[in-house]
Write an enzyme that holds these catalytic residues in place. Structure first.
Site, PDB file in Angstrom:
ATOM      1  N   PRO A 197       2.283 -14.541  29.304  1.00 31.51           N
ATOM      2  CG  PRO A 197       1.335 -15.868  27.640  1.00 31.51           C
ATOM      3  CD  PRO A 197       1.408 -15.718  29.124  1.00 31.51           C
ATOM      4  CG  PHE A 198      -0.004 -12.083  25.369  1.00 32.34           C
ATOM      5  CD1 PHE A 198       0.873 -11.753  24.351  1.00 32.34           C
ATOM      6  CD2 PHE A 198      -0.657 -13.299  25.294  1.00 32.34           C
ATOM      7  CE1 PHE A 198       1.093 -12.613  23.283  1.00 32.34           C
ATOM      8  CE2 PHE A 198      -0.453 -14.167  24.229  1.00 32.34           C
ATOM      9  CZ  PHE A 198       0.429 -13.819  23.216  1.00 32.34           C
ATOM     10  CB  SER A 199       2.670  -9.500  31.692  1.00 32.24           C
ATOM     11  OG  SER A 199       2.384 -10.784  32.191  1.00 32.24           O
ATOM     12  CD  GLU A 215      -8.434 -15.169  24.153  1.00 35.33           C
ATOM     13  OE1 GLU A 215      -9.104 -15.446  23.146  1.00 35.33           O
ATOM     14  OE2 GLU A 215      -8.936 -15.012  25.282  1.00 35.33           O
ATOM     15  CE  LYS A 231     -15.328 -18.555  25.203  1.00 35.92           C
ATOM     16  NZ  LYS A 231     -14.418 -17.612  25.854  1.00 35.92           N
TER      17      LYS A 231
END
Length: 421
Positions: A197-199, A215, A231
């Protein structure tokens, strides 16, 4: 003056490679953000490319916020500007400590067209003429072997026994060198095996960040701040039944819950420094989310920002993110510099964007490659949380699980040195 352009997507598979190659040739700084429609609370990155020529540091960036769109990265070692800490370990690649660029070009697309918004007139004659080729296989060397890793974990656990810390994120690095390695192709190969999702692919002059991160660090939407520490990790199953068993194992693990809760409490404390009294809350605790190779335990903490607080003050209250240090944060950062054998630099820092309104979304630089195109040198790092009941052998294997996608695309499923230096 703003120029708008629209061109059809050509019927060729490598149009995104051509587009990135064209941006790379015309701009000193750029970033492509992708979310790949991976389910994530509060969403992932928007799908767009932004580029520019003017780069600025932290204070200049703060002065431009609310006036210009910005994209930037904050190195882990920016911690030394916040606390009385040092970074004395070997620097694998010389990365700017903080670099933002002012957005001059934004590119978005749908299923049929590519849309350009730019401060100058653009020319597209050679846009789709680049030739895609696979990256060469590279030789990878681990900087920390298993024996050294286990010794360090035992030493870290002794600090926990003595009451110095409760939990510490301990990382190890891998390096490689190949002048013919393309960071653009590396990004496309990485997201093909591990869409996240955070490429993102970020360029600052000759230094590139290739990332497939799961993250979020911190998102601001109006007055609302949202933090989502991770975590807790377990591999994906071979089939649906095993997948559910492993997912439930992660969700019910006392160890993983304890790790997650410590970082949630740390994040609540960080946000309270810049938030209105009584507004810090835990929206979700111990959420388990599926990614291509792993399940991750994600918790969401949010708050309402005090009036008159700027971006730098928010960062100074919360950076580095607790998920990449441990607790208490300052002592962990001291021990990280003692036991790790490399300068983290961009790794475990934060990458993100600031929109025209001053809202932002920054994410944790993990599952990422840092590459210097001029020298052909690159490195990546992985880590895990060391707690009192951590098993060193298990944590070592967890690190390789987290590194598996990067190892696959760099080494083409070949062998690499695990011995360490």
């Amino acid at each position: 003056m703003t120029f708008f352009s629209k061109i059809p997507i050509p019927p060729k598979d490598n149009w995104l490679f051509c587009l990135l190659d064209w941006v790379d040739r015309h701009y000193s700084h750029f970033c492509i953000f992708r979310d790949y429609q991976v389910g994530y609370p509060f969403g992932g990155f928007p799908n767009k490319i932004q580029a520019g020529q003017l780069s600025v540091g932290m204070d200049q960036a703060v002065g431009l916020m609310g006036k210009s769109e910005l994209v930037g990265i904050i190195s882990y070692d920016y911690k030394n500007q916040i606390e009385s800490c040092t970074s004395l370990n070997t620097e694998l690649i010389n990365c700017p400590e903080v670099v933002f660029f002012v957005v001059e070009l934004t590119i978005e697309w749908d299923s049929n067209f590519i849309f350009f918004k730019s401060g100058r007139e653009l020319h597209f004659e050679s846009l789709f003429e680049s030739h895609y080729h696979s990256n060469p296989k590279v030789s990878i060397e681990a900087l920390t072997g298993q024996e050294k890793y286990i010794q360090d974990v035992l030493a870290i656990k002794s600090h926990i026994e003595e009451g110095d810390i409760y939990e510490m994120n301990y990382c190890m690095a891998f390096e490689f060198e190949e002048k013919n390695w393309s960071p653009i192709i590396g990004f496309l190969e990485l997201i093909s095996v591990s869409p996240m999702p955070f490429s993102a692919l970020f360029k600052a002059q000759n230094t590139f960040l290739i990332r497939a991160s799961p993250e979020r660090f911190l998102k601001k939407n109006g007055k609302r701040l949202i933090a989502q520490p991770i975590k807790g990790t377990v591999k994906r199953g071979k089939d649906r039944e095993e997948d559910e068993i492993l997912k439930n194992k992660l969700f019910t693990s006392e160890k993983e819950r304890a790790e997650n809760l410590m970082i949630v409490d740390l994040m609540r404390n960080d946000l309270s420094k810049v938030s209105r009294t009584g507004t810090v809350m835990v929206d979700e605790l111990f959420g388990v989310y599926a990614f291509p190779r792993v399940h991750q335990m994600i918790s969401t903490v949010s708050s309402e920002l005090k009036d008159g607080i700027n971006f730098k003050e928010i960062i100074h209250a919360s950076f580095p993110m607790g998920s990449m240090t441990g607790a208490p944060k300052i002592k962990c950062m001291e021990l990280i510099d003692r036991y790790e054998n490399f300068k983290r630099s961009w790794f475990s820092g934060a990458l993100g964007y600031v929109d025209q309104n001053g809202d932002f979304d920054f994410n944790v630089v993990i599952r990422s490659i840092i590459f210097d195109k001029a020298s052909g040198k690159g490195y990546f790092a992985v880590g895990s949380a060391i707690t009192f009941d951590a098993d060193a052998g298990y944590e070592f294997e967890e690190c390789y699980l987290k590194a598996s996608a990067i190892l696959e695309i760099l080494n083409k499923n070949g062998e690499w040195k695990k011995s360490g230096k």
